[in-house]
Scaffold this motif. Structure first.
Motif, PDB file in Angstrom:
ATOM      1  N   SER A  10       0.835  -1.199   0.000  1.00 27.34           N
ATOM      2  CA  SER A  10       0.000   0.000   0.000  1.00 27.34           C
ATOM      3  C   SER A  10       0.873   1.254   0.000  1.00 27.34           C
ATOM      4  CB  SER A  10      -0.911  -0.024   1.220  1.00 27.34           C
ATOM      5  OG  SER A  10      -1.721   1.118   1.242  1.00 27.34           O
ATOM      6  N   ALA A  11       1.972   1.212   0.740  1.00 29.26           N
ATOM      7  CA  ALA A  11       2.908   2.340   0.745  1.00 29.26           C
ATOM      8  C   ALA A  11       3.543   2.510  -0.634  1.00 29.26           C
ATOM      9  CB  ALA A  11       3.983   2.128   1.804  1.00 29.26           C
ATOM     10  N   VAL A  12       3.851   1.396  -1.299  1.00 29.00           N
ATOM     11  CA  VAL A  12       4.411   1.453  -2.656  1.00 29.00           C
ATOM     12  C   VAL A  12       3.407   2.107  -3.598  1.00 29.00           C
ATOM     13  CG1 VAL A  12       5.102   0.047  -4.643  1.00 29.00           C
ATOM     14  CG2 VAL A  12       5.974  -0.495  -2.362  1.00 29.00           C
ATOM     15  N   ARG A  13       2.144   1.716  -3.487  1.00 30.19           N
ATOM     16  CA  ARG A  13       1.101   2.307  -4.328  1.00 30.19           C
ATOM     17  C   ARG A  13       1.001   3.817  -4.095  1.00 30.19           C
ATOM     18  NH1 ARG A  13      -4.894   0.365  -3.509  1.00 30.19           N
ATOM     19  NH2 ARG A  13      -4.182  -1.453  -4.636  1.00 30.19           N
ATOM     20  N   ALA A  14       1.044   4.223  -2.838  1.00 33.70           N
ATOM     21  CA  ALA A  14       0.939   5.646  -2.516  1.00 33.70           C
ATOM     22  C   ALA A  14       2.110   6.432  -3.107  1.00 33.70           C
ATOM     23  CB  ALA A  14       0.876   5.844  -1.010  1.00 33.70           C
ATOM     24  N   LEU A  15       3.306   5.872  -3.010  1.00 37.07           N
ATOM     25  CA  LEU A  15       4.474   6.554  -3.587  1.00 37.07           C
ATOM     26  C   LEU A  15       4.366   6.633  -5.105  1.00 37.07           C
ATOM     27  CD1 LEU A  15       7.301   5.086  -1.346  1.00 37.07           C
ATOM     28  CD2 LEU A  15       6.554   7.463  -1.431  1.00 37.07           C
ATOM     29  N   CYS A  16       3.867   5.582  -5.734  1.00 39.02           N
ATOM     30  CA  CYS A  16       3.669   5.602  -7.187  1.00 39.02           C
ATOM     31  C   CYS A  16       2.639   6.652  -7.572  1.00 39.02           C
ATOM     32  CB  CYS A  16       3.244   4.227  -7.692  1.00 39.02           C
ATOM     33  SG  CYS A  16       4.551   3.003  -7.620  1.00 39.02           S
ATOM     34  N   ASP A  17       1.577   6.765  -6.793  1.00 35.97           N
ATOM     35  CA  ASP A  17       0.561   7.785  -7.060  1.00 35.97           C
ATOM     36  C   ASP A  17       1.146   9.183  -6.972  1.00 35.97           C
ATOM     37  OD1 ASP A  17      -1.377   5.891  -7.520  1.00 35.97           O
ATOM     38  OD2 ASP A  17      -2.236   6.036  -5.492  1.00 35.97           O
ATOM     39  N   VAL A  18       2.033   9.395  -6.016  1.00 33.96           N
ATOM     40  CA  VAL A  18       2.677  10.705  -5.872  1.00 33.96           C
ATOM     41  C   VAL A  18       3.467  11.046  -7.129  1.00 33.96           C
ATOM     42  CG1 VAL A  18       4.489  11.964  -4.635  1.00 33.96           C
ATOM     43  CG2 VAL A  18       2.769  10.693  -3.368  1.00 33.96           C
ATOM     44  N   VAL A  19       4.229  10.082  -7.627  1.00 35.62           N
ATOM     45  CA  VAL A  19       5.052  10.322  -8.817  1.00 35.62           C
ATOM     46  C   VAL A  19       4.183  10.537 -10.045  1.00 35.62           C
ATOM     47  CG1 VAL A  19       6.730   9.297 -10.392  1.00 35.62           C
ATOM     48  CG2 VAL A  19       7.021   9.038  -7.939  1.00 35.62           C
ATOM     49  N   LEU A  20       3.159   9.716 -10.202  1.00 39.45           N
ATOM     50  CA  LEU A  20       2.371   9.760 -11.428  1.00 39.45           C
ATOM     51  C   LEU A  20       1.379  10.912 -11.485  1.00 39.45           C
ATOM     52  CD1 LEU A  20       1.774   5.943 -11.828  1.00 39.45           C
ATOM     53  CD2 LEU A  20       3.394   7.388 -13.074  1.00 39.45           C
ATOM     54  N   THR A  21       0.971  11.440 -10.345  1.00 38.23           N
ATOM     55  CA  THR A  21       0.010  12.533 -10.361  1.00 38.23           C
ATOM     56  C   THR A  21       0.653  13.907 -10.250  1.00 38.23           C
ATOM     57  OG1 THR A  21      -0.316  12.374  -7.969  1.00 38.23           O
ATOM     58  CG2 THR A  21      -1.839  11.128  -9.392  1.00 38.23           C
ATOM     59  N   THR A  22       1.961  13.959 -10.142  1.00 33.71           N
ATOM     60  CA  THR A  22       2.657  15.235 -10.085  1.00 33.71           C
ATOM     61  C   THR A  22       2.602  15.881 -11.454  1.00 33.71           C
ATOM     62  OG1 THR A  22       4.135  14.354  -8.416  1.00 33.71           O
ATOM     63  CG2 THR A  22       4.835  16.359  -9.522  1.00 33.71           C
ATOM     64  N   SER A  23       2.102  17.128 -11.490  1.00 33.77           N
ATOM     65  CA  SER A  23       1.917  17.799 -12.777  1.00 33.77           C
ATOM     66  C   SER A  23       3.212  18.366 -13.348  1.00 33.77           C
ATOM     67  CB  SER A  23       0.892  18.919 -12.640  1.00 33.77           C
ATOM     68  OG  SER A  23       1.335  19.864 -11.687  1.00 33.77           O
ATOM     69  N   SER A  24       4.129  18.763 -12.486  1.00 32.45           N
ATOM     70  CA  SER A  24       5.393  19.301 -12.993  1.00 32.45           C
ATOM     71  C   SER A  24       6.510  18.306 -12.728  1.00 32.45           C
ATOM     72  CB  SER A  24       5.701  20.640 -12.338  1.00 32.45           C
ATOM     73  OG  SER A  24       5.860  20.458 -10.952  1.00 32.45           O
ATOM     74  N   LYS A  25       7.606  18.471 -13.438  1.00 30.46           N
ATOM     75  CA  LYS A  25       8.719  17.542 -13.347  1.00 30.46           C
ATOM     76  C   LYS A  25       9.467  17.739 -12.032  1.00 30.46           C
ATOM     77  CE  LYS A  25      12.838  16.093 -15.817  1.00 30.46           C
ATOM     78  NZ  LYS A  25      13.727  16.366 -16.947  1.00 30.46           N
ATOM     79  N   PRO A  26       9.666  16.671 -11.252  1.00 28.53           N
ATOM     80  CA  PRO A  26      10.407  16.784 -10.006  1.00 28.53           C
ATOM     81  C   PRO A  26      11.880  17.096 -10.252  1.00 28.53           C
ATOM     82  CG  PRO A  26       9.197  14.718 -10.073  1.00 28.53           C
ATOM     83  CD  PRO A  26       9.097  15.349 -11.426  1.00 28.53           C
ATOM     84  N   GLN A  27      12.560  17.543  -9.220  1.00 23.94           N
ATOM     85  CA  GLN A  27      13.977  17.846  -9.317  1.00 23.94           C
ATOM     86  C   GLN A  27      14.756  16.558  -9.490  1.00 23.94           C
ATOM     87  OE1 GLN A  27      15.023  19.752  -5.708  1.00 23.94           O
ATOM     88  NE2 GLN A  27      13.773  21.549  -6.087  1.00 23.94           N
ATOM     89  N   VAL A  28      15.895  16.662 -10.145  1.00 22.51           N
ATOM     90  CA  VAL A  28      16.738  15.495 -10.332  1.00 22.51           C
ATOM     91  C   VAL A  28      17.892  15.583  -9.349  1.00 22.51           C
ATOM     92  CG1 VAL A  28      18.149  14.201 -11.972  1.00 22.51           C
ATOM     93  CG2 VAL A  28      16.094  15.402 -12.753  1.00 22.51           C
ATOM     94  N   SER A  29      17.727  14.986  -8.209  1.00 23.98           N
ATOM     95  CA  SER A  29      18.688  14.857  -7.115  1.00 23.98           C
ATOM     96  C   SER A  29      19.527  16.098  -6.826  1.00 23.98           C
ATOM     97  CB  SER A  29      19.601  13.653  -7.326  1.00 23.98           C
ATOM     98  OG  SER A  29      20.464  13.864  -8.411  1.00 23.98           O
ATOM     99  N   THR A  30      18.941  17.263  -6.921  1.00 22.02           N
ATOM    100  CA  THR A  30      19.602  18.472  -6.445  1.00 22.02           C
ATOM    101  C   THR A  30      18.765  19.015  -5.319  1.00 22.02           C
ATOM    102  OG1 THR A  30      18.436  19.854  -8.030  1.00 22.02           O
ATOM    103  CG2 THR A  30      20.609  19.068  -8.684  1.00 22.02           C
TER     104      THR A  30
END
Length: 87
Positions: free
Chosen positions: A33-53
């Motif tokens: 369930s935690a994996v699903r929640a993290l996947c939802d966070v990534v997939l529903t983000t409208s803008s591109k997340p930072q790349v390890s900065t």
């Protein structure tokens, strides 16, 4: 503040490993369930997340001036002492 893909992927890996090593089905389902929640966070983000900065934002600290407090006791003939309920 955006979360980097690296951070999310590391969290996903940790939860998958915990799901694989779960002692019972309930623990495994919680980790999945935690994996699903993290996947939802990534997939529903409208803008591109930072790349390890990582950016540290510092806000100037506002100092609140200390006001001197004066302790005055109410002295009336019908008052019953230092009570806050003396009017």
């Amino acid at each position: 503040m955006m979360i980097s893909y690296d951070v999310l992927l590391n969290q996903l890996e940790q939860h998958v490993m915990q799901a694989k090593n779960a002692a019972n089905e309930q623990e495994m389902r919680e980790q999945l369930s935690a994996v699903r929640a993290l996947c939802d966070v990534v997939l529903t983000t409208s803008s591109k997340p930072q790349v390890s900065t990582q950016m540290a934002v510092s806000l100037p600290q506002l100092s609140t001036p200390q006001l001197p407090t004066q302790s005055t006791t109410l002295r009336e003939k019908d008052a019953n002492g230092d009570s806050i309920f003396d009017f």
